[in-house]
Write a protein that holds these residues in place. Structure first.
Motif, PDB file in Angstrom:
ATOM      1  N   GLU A 208       0.927  -1.030  -0.095  1.00 38.50           N
ATOM      2  CA  GLU A 208      -0.016  -0.029   0.137  1.00 38.50           C
ATOM      3  C   GLU A 208       0.990   1.084   0.122  1.00 38.50           C
ATOM      4  OE1 GLU A 208      -3.477  -0.201   2.719  1.00 38.50           O
ATOM      5  OE2 GLU A 208      -2.934   1.973   3.228  1.00 38.50           O
ATOM      6  N   ARG A 209       0.787   2.129  -0.723  1.00 39.62           N
ATOM      7  CA  ARG A 209       1.418   3.262  -1.149  1.00 39.62           C
ATOM      8  C   ARG A 209       1.064   4.487  -0.490  1.00 39.62           C
ATOM      9  NH1 ARG A 209       2.043   6.985  -5.031  1.00 39.62           N
ATOM     10  NH2 ARG A 209      -0.130   6.269  -5.948  1.00 39.62           N
ATOM     11  N   ASP A 210       2.017   5.341   0.353  1.00 39.40           N
ATOM     12  CA  ASP A 210       1.585   6.770   0.545  1.00 39.40           C
ATOM     13  C   ASP A 210       2.791   7.537   0.240  1.00 39.40           C
ATOM     14  OD1 ASP A 210       0.832   8.980   2.047  1.00 39.40           O
ATOM     15  OD2 ASP A 210       1.471   7.922   4.198  1.00 39.40           O
ATOM     16  N   GLY A 211       2.381   8.161  -0.880  1.00 44.89           N
ATOM     17  CA  GLY A 211       3.489   8.929  -1.493  1.00 44.89           C
ATOM     18  C   GLY A 211       4.463   7.771  -1.906  1.00 44.89           C
ATOM     19  N   GLN A 212       5.759   8.204  -1.774  1.00 41.25           N
ATOM     20  CA  GLN A 212       6.931   7.296  -2.177  1.00 41.25           C
ATOM     21  C   GLN A 212       7.005   6.286  -1.042  1.00 41.25           C
ATOM     22  OE1 GLN A 212       7.856   6.836  -4.979  1.00 41.25           O
ATOM     23  NE2 GLN A 212       9.723   5.589  -4.569  1.00 41.25           N
ATOM     24  N   LYS A 213       6.457   6.333  -0.084  1.00 43.47           N
ATOM     25  CA  LYS A 213       6.494   5.513   1.232  1.00 43.47           C
ATOM     26  C   LYS A 213       5.661   4.351   1.216  1.00 43.47           C
ATOM     27  CE  LYS A 213       8.707   8.402   4.811  1.00 43.47           C
ATOM     28  NZ  LYS A 213       8.149   9.080   6.102  1.00 43.47           N
ATOM     29  N   CYS A 214       6.151   2.928   1.561  1.00 44.88           N
ATOM     30  CA  CYS A 214       5.090   2.007   1.756  1.00 44.88           C
ATOM     31  C   CYS A 214       4.434   1.765   3.122  1.00 44.88           C
ATOM     32  CB  CYS A 214       5.903   0.690   1.408  1.00 44.88           C
ATOM     33  SG  CYS A 214       4.729  -0.791   1.309  1.00 44.88           S
ATOM     34  N   GLU A 245      15.922   1.399  -3.805  1.00 44.74           N
ATOM     35  CA  GLU A 245      16.825   0.080  -4.314  1.00 44.74           C
ATOM     36  C   GLU A 245      17.475  -0.362  -2.764  1.00 44.74           C
ATOM     37  OE1 GLU A 245      19.194   0.759  -7.482  1.00 44.74           O
ATOM     38  OE2 GLU A 245      20.057  -1.428  -7.271  1.00 44.74           O
ATOM     39  N   ASP A 246      18.025   0.648  -1.861  1.00 42.16           N
ATOM     40  CA  ASP A 246      18.651   0.192  -0.826  1.00 42.16           C
ATOM     41  C   ASP A 246      17.660  -0.755   0.054  1.00 42.16           C
ATOM     42  OD1 ASP A 246      20.798   0.127   1.148  1.00 42.16           O
ATOM     43  OD2 ASP A 246      19.569   1.432   2.055  1.00 42.16           O
ATOM     44  N   MET A 247      16.616   0.118   0.080  1.00 41.68           N
ATOM     45  CA  MET A 247      15.601  -0.372   1.228  1.00 41.68           C
ATOM     46  C   MET A 247      15.166  -2.139   0.787  1.00 41.68           C
ATOM     47  SD  MET A 247      12.196  -1.293   1.697  1.00 41.68           S
ATOM     48  CE  MET A 247      11.022  -0.438   0.902  1.00 41.68           C
ATOM     49  N   LEU A 248      14.799  -2.086  -0.644  1.00 37.31           N
ATOM     50  CA  LEU A 248      14.510  -3.464  -1.240  1.00 37.31           C
ATOM     51  C   LEU A 248      15.586  -4.474  -1.008  1.00 37.31           C
ATOM     52  CD1 LEU A 248      12.471  -2.448  -4.498  1.00 37.31           C
ATOM     53  CD2 LEU A 248      11.811  -3.404  -2.037  1.00 37.31           C
ATOM     54  N   ARG A 249      16.906  -3.980  -1.164  1.00 39.75           N
ATOM     55  CA  ARG A 249      18.045  -4.885  -0.953  1.00 39.75           C
ATOM     56  C   ARG A 249      18.072  -5.491   0.528  1.00 39.75           C
ATOM     57  NH1 ARG A 249      22.024  -2.018  -3.165  1.00 39.75           N
ATOM     58  NH2 ARG A 249      21.505  -2.710  -5.297  1.00 39.75           N
ATOM     59  N   ARG A 250      17.653  -4.512   1.479  1.00 41.83           N
ATOM     60  CA  ARG A 250      17.724  -5.033   2.787  1.00 41.83           C
ATOM     61  C   ARG A 250      16.612  -5.785   3.117  1.00 41.83           C
ATOM     62  NH1 ARG A 250      16.611  -1.031   6.030  1.00 41.83           N
ATOM     63  NH2 ARG A 250      16.633   0.747   4.384  1.00 41.83           N
ATOM     64  N   ALA A 251      15.403  -5.658   2.398  1.00 39.53           N
ATOM     65  CA  ALA A 251      14.244  -6.340   2.834  1.00 39.53           C
ATOM     66  C   ALA A 251      14.516  -7.634   2.156  1.00 39.53           C
ATOM     67  CB  ALA A 251      12.979  -5.646   2.149  1.00 39.53           C
ATOM     68  N   VAL A 278      15.822 -12.368  -4.621  1.00 38.59           N
ATOM     69  CA  VAL A 278      15.727 -11.839  -5.830  1.00 38.59           C
ATOM     70  C   VAL A 278      14.046 -11.972  -6.455  1.00 38.59           C
ATOM     71  CG1 VAL A 278      16.405 -12.209  -8.511  1.00 38.59           C
ATOM     72  CG2 VAL A 278      18.034 -12.501  -6.635  1.00 38.59           C
ATOM     73  N   LEU A 279      13.530 -13.048  -6.432  1.00 46.13           N
ATOM     74  CA  LEU A 279      12.257 -12.998  -6.558  1.00 46.13           C
ATOM     75  C   LEU A 279      11.418 -12.111  -5.648  1.00 46.13           C
ATOM     76  CD1 LEU A 279      10.161 -14.800  -8.383  1.00 46.13           C
ATOM     77  CD2 LEU A 279       9.745 -16.382  -6.200  1.00 46.13           C
ATOM     78  N   PHE A 280      11.515 -11.930  -4.330  1.00 45.61           N
ATOM     79  CA  PHE A 280      10.865 -11.241  -3.598  1.00 45.61           C
ATOM     80  C   PHE A 280      10.746  -9.784  -4.406  1.00 45.61           C
ATOM     81  CE2 PHE A 280      12.050  -7.454  -0.990  1.00 45.61           C
ATOM     82  CZ  PHE A 280      10.664  -7.123  -0.395  1.00 45.61           C
ATOM     83  N   ARG A 281      12.177  -9.031  -4.578  1.00 43.58           N
ATOM     84  CA  ARG A 281      12.328  -7.739  -5.299  1.00 43.58           C
ATOM     85  C   ARG A 281      11.568  -7.556  -6.316  1.00 43.58           C
ATOM     86  NH1 ARG A 281      17.971  -8.182  -3.470  1.00 43.58           N
ATOM     87  NH2 ARG A 281      18.561  -8.743  -5.418  1.00 43.58           N
ATOM     88  N   ASP A 282      11.509  -8.645  -7.319  1.00 43.35           N
ATOM     89  CA  ASP A 282      10.804  -8.707  -8.517  1.00 43.35           C
ATOM     90  C   ASP A 282       9.693  -8.412  -8.241  1.00 43.35           C
ATOM     91  OD1 ASP A 282      10.476  -8.913 -11.206  1.00 43.35           O
ATOM     92  OD2 ASP A 282      10.653 -11.050 -11.291  1.00 43.35           O
ATOM     93  N   VAL A 283       8.878  -9.422  -7.331  1.00 44.71           N
ATOM     94  CA  VAL A 283       7.376  -9.068  -7.037  1.00 44.71           C
ATOM     95  C   VAL A 283       6.864  -8.045  -6.314  1.00 44.71           C
ATOM     96  CG1 VAL A 283       5.550 -10.612  -5.972  1.00 44.71           C
ATOM     97  CG2 VAL A 283       7.267 -11.849  -6.938  1.00 44.71           C
ATOM     98  N   PHE A 284       7.818  -7.581  -5.545  1.00 42.28           N
ATOM     99  CA  PHE A 284       7.628  -6.062  -4.833  1.00 42.28           C
ATOM    100  C   PHE A 284       7.410  -5.177  -5.962  1.00 42.28           C
ATOM    101  CE2 PHE A 284       8.202  -2.232  -3.061  1.00 42.28           C
ATOM    102  CZ  PHE A 284       7.360  -2.254  -1.932  1.00 42.28           C
ATOM    103  N   SER A 285       8.451  -5.133  -6.812  1.00 47.92           N
ATOM    104  CA  SER A 285       8.537  -4.127  -7.890  1.00 47.92           C
ATOM    105  C   SER A 285       7.161  -3.849  -8.700  1.00 47.92           C
ATOM    106  CB  SER A 285       9.621  -4.080  -8.789  1.00 47.92           C
ATOM    107  OG  SER A 285      11.029  -4.389  -7.958  1.00 47.92           O
ATOM    108  N   GLY A 292       0.796   2.362  -8.327  1.00 48.65           N
ATOM    109  CA  GLY A 292       1.033   3.651  -8.932  1.00 48.65           C
ATOM    110  C   GLY A 292       2.257   4.226  -8.497  1.00 48.65           C
ATOM    111  N   GLY A 293       3.238   3.356  -7.766  1.00 50.13           N
ATOM    112  CA  GLY A 293       4.488   3.919  -7.388  1.00 50.13           C
ATOM    113  C   GLY A 293       5.651   3.632  -8.425  1.00 50.13           C
ATOM    114  N   GLU A 294       6.914   4.300  -8.182  1.00 52.56           N
ATOM    115  CA  GLU A 294       7.924   4.092  -9.173  1.00 52.56           C
ATOM    116  C   GLU A 294       9.398   3.752  -8.312  1.00 52.56           C
ATOM    117  OE1 GLU A 294       8.782   7.512 -11.706  1.00 52.56           O
ATOM    118  OE2 GLU A 294       6.493   7.549 -12.347  1.00 52.56           O
ATOM    119  N   ILE A 295      10.295   3.045  -8.865  1.00 58.15           N
ATOM    120  CA  ILE A 295      11.401   2.714  -8.262  1.00 58.15           C
ATOM    121  C   ILE A 295      12.466   2.935  -9.406  1.00 58.15           C
ATOM    122  CG2 ILE A 295      12.872   0.938  -7.196  1.00 58.15           C
ATOM    123  CD1 ILE A 295      10.187  -0.705  -6.993  1.00 58.15           C
ATOM    124  N   SER A 296      13.330   3.942  -8.807  1.00 56.92           N
ATOM    125  CA  SER A 296      14.402   4.201  -9.632  1.00 56.92           C
ATOM    126  C   SER A 296      15.740   3.162  -9.373  1.00 56.92           C
ATOM    127  CB  SER A 296      15.034   5.635  -9.650  1.00 56.92           C
ATOM    128  OG  SER A 296      15.440   6.104  -8.215  1.00 56.92           O
TER     129      SER A 296
END
Ligand SMILES: Cc1cc2nc3c(=O)[nH]c(=O)nc-3n(C[C@H](O)[C@H](O)[C@H](O)COP(=O)(O)OP(=O)(O)OC[C@H]3O[C@@H](n4cnc5c(N)ncnc54)[C@H](O)[C@@H]3O)c2cc1C
Length: 299
Positions: A208-214, A245-251, A278-285, A292-296
């Protein structure tokens, strides 16, 4: 060694109740000898392989009060609803897209036309493809018996490999899913030897998105523990954080720490652990983009 005779080489009685009440009466009458049959896509294989030899099969597939798929305080899926119909429903309701994606890679249309979501959960394989999406949609199951009924979370329903909390004489009547809220997205993916095979591992995410925060995140994985599991440690890393990217790597690292995979004929524990991040990061993205969010990504 497991044999598969391709035919059912022993006799049993086939019973076809017309109501839940009648089915419960049959289960009481035949006790340990009876087995519930929904689509039979797991059960009949186990009978052919002589892993199970029930004296009575109680076929619940024609019970009308179990065949619904409807919105009523969440999505309610009756135990006799076919995977094909659930898939079709979810294809028209993007808030349940992860369940649509899971059924789309659960076997092939022949299996969707016979099998049920209830059967997939009651068989309690760690690889059950509908389990991760149901977990991220806060799934609950309604269990009925002659003593009454109870409703529990799907997380508590699984006890171990092929083991659930179902008691003798109890039927899973309905699965209830919470719809996602606004600004949310979900997704499911699995890795397998070939398309539509049993998974090496699978993952579903809702975000669930709140701006750029989850603001809210649920992560569930299959084939990485004795039962389909939530990765709550990784969820805690994400909740309230800015998505980058950093947060997703840690997660992802946290997911890999939380899983409890084994070596088996489909994969190794080492592969499953590595790929879970890896699969988690892919599915989360994918889920995040759907919210409606974006990840650079740094390249
Ligand atoms: C070719 C093939 C490919 C497959 N591919 C996949 C795959 O990719 N991913 C995957 O997850 N699965 C796969 N399966 C397994 C199977 O199709 C699914 O698990 C299916 O959802 C089982 O549903 P069913 O209605 O056929 O269950 P059944 O075989 O009828 O029942 C399964 C078990 O649950 C019990 N049961 C069923 N319904 C209830 C109920 N309402 N209350 C209490 N107990 C109940 C039965 O007694 C039995 O023990 C595959 C099977 C085949 C044959």
């Amino acid at each position: 060694m497991t044999v598969n005779t391709k035919i059912i080489a022993y006799e049993f009685d086939y019973l076809e109740p017309g109501s839940i009440e009648e089915a419960l009466g049959m289960l009481r009458e035949h006790g340990a000898e009876a087995r519930i049959l929904a689509g039979g896509t797991d059960l009949l294989l186990q009978i052919k392989q002589e892993k199970l030899l029930p004296g009575y099969l109680v076929d619940i597939s024609k019970i009308k009060e179990l065949s619904h798929i409807k919105e009523d305080g969440g999505l309610r899926i009756g135990a006799a609803a076919r995977l094909a119909d659930v898939r079709e429903y979810c294809s028209r309701h993007p808030e349940y897209i992860a369940l649509y994606e899971a059924i789309s890679v659960l076997g092939k249309p022949q299996v969707w036309n016979m099998g049920t979501v209830g059967g997939n959960l009651c068989n309690a394989s760690p690889a059950a493809d509908t389990a991760p999406p149901i977990l991220i949609y806060g799934g609950r199951v309604r269990l009925v018996s002659e003593k009454g009924e109870r409703e529990i979370s799907v997380e508590k329903f699984f006890k171990g490999v092929n083991e659930t909390v179902l008691k003798r004489g109890e039927i899973l009547a309905e699965i209830v899913l919470e719809p996602l809220r606004d600004n949310s997205g979900s997704a499911f993916k699995k890795t397998a030897r070939v398309g539509a095979d049993i998974s090496k591992l699978s993952c579903a995410v809702s975000a669930e998105r709140d701006g750029q925060k989850c603001s809210l995140c649920r992560i569930a994985l299959g084939s990485v523990a004795p039962v389909p599991m939530r990765a709550r440690g990784a969820e805690d890393v994400i909740k309230g954080s800015e998505v980058n990217e950093d947060m997703l790597r840690r997660a992802g690292q946290k997911v890999a720490e939380e899983v409890r995979p084994i070596d088996d004929m489909r994969s190794t524990a080492e592969y499953r652990r590595e790929v879970s991040a890896v699969l988690f990061r892919d599915v989360f993205s994918t889920a995040w983009e759907r919210s409606g969010g974006e990840i650079s990504w740094e390249r």
